[in-house]
Design a protein around this motif. Structure first.
Motif, PDB file in Angstrom:
ATOM      1  N   ALA A 200       0.934  -1.125  -0.172  1.00  0.00           N
ATOM      2  CA  ALA A 200      -0.007   0.118  -0.237  1.00  0.00           C
ATOM      3  C   ALA A 200       0.646   1.522  -0.019  1.00  0.00           C
ATOM      4  O   ALA A 200       0.658   2.348  -0.547  1.00  0.00           O
ATOM      5  CB  ALA A 200      -0.734  -0.203   1.010  1.00  0.00           C
ATOM      6  N   TYR A 201       1.682   1.030   0.614  1.00  0.00           N
ATOM      7  CA  TYR A 201       2.783   2.688   1.150  1.00  0.00           C
ATOM      8  C   TYR A 201       3.589   2.931  -0.557  1.00  0.00           C
ATOM      9  O   TYR A 201       3.227   3.639  -0.952  1.00  0.00           O
ATOM     10  CB  TYR A 201       3.874   2.005   2.032  1.00  0.00           C
ATOM     11  N   ARG A 202       4.327   1.687  -0.915  1.00  0.00           N
ATOM     12  CA  ARG A 202       4.978   1.577  -2.440  1.00  0.00           C
ATOM     13  C   ARG A 202       4.023   1.724  -3.478  1.00  0.00           C
ATOM     14  O   ARG A 202       3.902   2.875  -4.004  1.00  0.00           O
ATOM     15  CB  ARG A 202       5.424   0.322  -2.720  1.00  0.00           C
ATOM     16  N   ARG A 203       2.519   1.560  -3.213  1.00  0.00           N
ATOM     17  CA  ARG A 203       1.739   2.273  -4.285  1.00  0.00           C
ATOM     18  C   ARG A 203       1.203   3.135  -4.222  1.00  0.00           C
ATOM     19  O   ARG A 203       1.319   4.175  -5.155  1.00  0.00           O
ATOM     20  CB  ARG A 203       0.207   0.838  -4.259  1.00  0.00           C
ATOM     21  N   VAL A 295       2.393  10.525   4.345  1.00  0.00           N
ATOM     22  CA  VAL A 295       0.712  10.148   2.811  1.00  0.00           C
ATOM     23  C   VAL A 295      -0.025  10.956   2.683  1.00  0.00           C
ATOM     24  O   VAL A 295      -0.377  11.663   1.323  1.00  0.00           O
ATOM     25  CB  VAL A 295      -0.027   9.302   3.339  1.00  0.00           C
ATOM     26  N   ALA A 296      -0.086  12.667   3.452  1.00  0.00           N
ATOM     27  CA  ALA A 296      -0.387  12.808   3.468  1.00  0.00           C
ATOM     28  C   ALA A 296       0.541  14.355   2.727  1.00  0.00           C
ATOM     29  O   ALA A 296       0.177  15.035   1.689  1.00  0.00           O
ATOM     30  CB  ALA A 296      -1.113  14.093   4.839  1.00  0.00           C
ATOM     31  N   ASN A 297       1.670  14.252   2.803  1.00  0.00           N
ATOM     32  CA  ASN A 297       2.509  15.082   1.733  1.00  0.00           C
ATOM     33  C   ASN A 297       2.636  14.460   0.368  1.00  0.00           C
ATOM     34  O   ASN A 297       3.228  14.663  -0.871  1.00  0.00           O
ATOM     35  CB  ASN A 297       4.184  14.878   2.437  1.00  0.00           C
ATOM     36  N   MET A 298       2.445  13.077   0.382  1.00  0.00           N
ATOM     37  CA  MET A 298       2.055  13.097  -1.366  1.00  0.00           C
ATOM     38  C   MET A 298       1.312  13.232  -1.676  1.00  0.00           C
ATOM     39  O   MET A 298       1.011  13.595  -3.108  1.00  0.00           O
ATOM     40  CB  MET A 298       1.729  10.811  -1.406  1.00  0.00           C
TER      41      MET A 298
END
Length: 337
Positions: A200-203, A295-298
């Motif tokens: 999930a993180y990598r995706r 994730v917020a910064n992604m």
């Protein structure tokens, strides 16, 4: 689509960031004073980073922004070395950057400002997390340098990579892993491998970076067609799949929009994963919060990239005197020393 789903944010340090990066470019002699005065703010390099690494400590954001400005200057040197057929200058720079990455303190006073500026950036970035993160960053950037060399050889020999080959190379020349790595010092947390390699993180990380690379290709297509470029998704589609320019633009837009919609799904998955990291311990809670901040910064990367491409003078090719020569580059001297 972006303006609605990804509200724009800017780090509160941004005004100082812009001022200090401008001074750093002058101090390190990375751009001539007249180019800095006329173009530095309008290129919006600091805006891009200030819109991405929200929540980063000021000194971390400053180091990232200076490194990012260096990256753009390096990209321009690479381009001019190709345009002016300077393979010896490029090979020398490529070798020096590899060496400087391994021993940056020994290259702080290198005679080539591009090498010295790179060393300064790396020394500062290496100060925030541990040796494992530093080694990972170095490994990833060594790969970026080699990808730039493959692009140099493609462009000087007129080779247009196939779509699949281009997409694979683009992940390196756009430095997908580098910008993702830098999310960790921004969150003041070196992520364990089990988190970084979680599907999930990598995706989510990949989709945010793919969006940026393909949106860049979309916005830079006129500039790169004018400059007889061969490295652009649109150019690969035109050359290898027989598309018209209009059809290629439509296909890139489709891929960009797909990245956005798929990220919104992946974002939910990685946030659920982050919740599972809060296992009742203090370290677990801190790790969970760090992943959520990352994730917020992604997510912020979407709006930062979008606005950068619509505001930066780097893509306003119609306003240039020569559509194939950016007005912000030191066209004559770059790479000659």
């Amino acid at each position: 689509m972006i303006e609605t789903a990804f509200p724009r944010q800017l780090h509160p340090y941004w005004p100082r960031l812009q001022e200090r990066t401008r001074s750093w470019l002058l101090e390190k002699r990375l751009m001539p004073a007249d180019k800095v005065e006329e173009h530095a703010d309008g290129l919006c390099y600091t805006d891009l980073m200030a819109g991405y690494y929200i929540g980063a400590p000021d000194e971390v954001l400053q180091a990232i922004a200076d490194y990012s400005a260096w990256f753009f200057v390096w990209d321009d040197r690479h381009d001019r070395d190709i345009v002016h057929r300077r393979p010896i200058a490029w090979r020398r720079l490529r070798f020096q950057l590899h060496v400087a990455l391994g021993s940056p303190r020994g290259h702080l006073h290198h005679p080539d400002p591009l090498v010295a500026g790179f060393a300064d950036s790396v020394v500062r970035l290496y100060a925030f997390l541990g040796p494992k993160w530093n080694a990972r960053f170095a490994r990833h950037f060594h790969a970026v340098i080699e990808a730039y060399d493959r692009e140099f050889r493609n462009r000087t020999s007129g080779v247009v990579p196939t779509v699949d080959a281009y997409l694979e190379l683009r992940r390196l020349t756009f430095a997908h892993r580098i910008w993702t790595d830098l999310l960790e010092p921004s969150a003041q947390c070196e992520l364990p491998e089990a988190v970084r390699k979680h599907p999930a993180y990598r995706r989510a990380a990949l989709l945010s970076q793919e969006f940026a690379a393909w949106y860049n290709d979309l916005c830079s297509l006129p500039k790169e067609i004018a400059g007889d470029e061969v490295h652009n998704l649109g150019i690969s589609l035109i050359h290898h799949q027989g598309m018209t320019v209009e059809e290629a633009v439509t296909e890139i837009r489709r891929r960009v929009e797909e990245c956005v919609s798929e990220f919104l799904v992946a974002e939910k998955e990685v946030l659920r994963f982050a919740d599972t990291l809060a296992d009742g311990t203090v370290p677990g809670r801190e790790l969970s919060l760090a992943v959520k901040a990352i994730v917020a910064n992604m997510r912020n990367w979407f709006s930062a990239v979008y606005w950068f491409h619509h505001e930066s003078g780097r893509y306003m090719v119609d306003s240039w005197d020569d559509r194939s020569t950016p007005p912000y580059v030191n066209n004559e001297a770059a790479g000659e020393k």
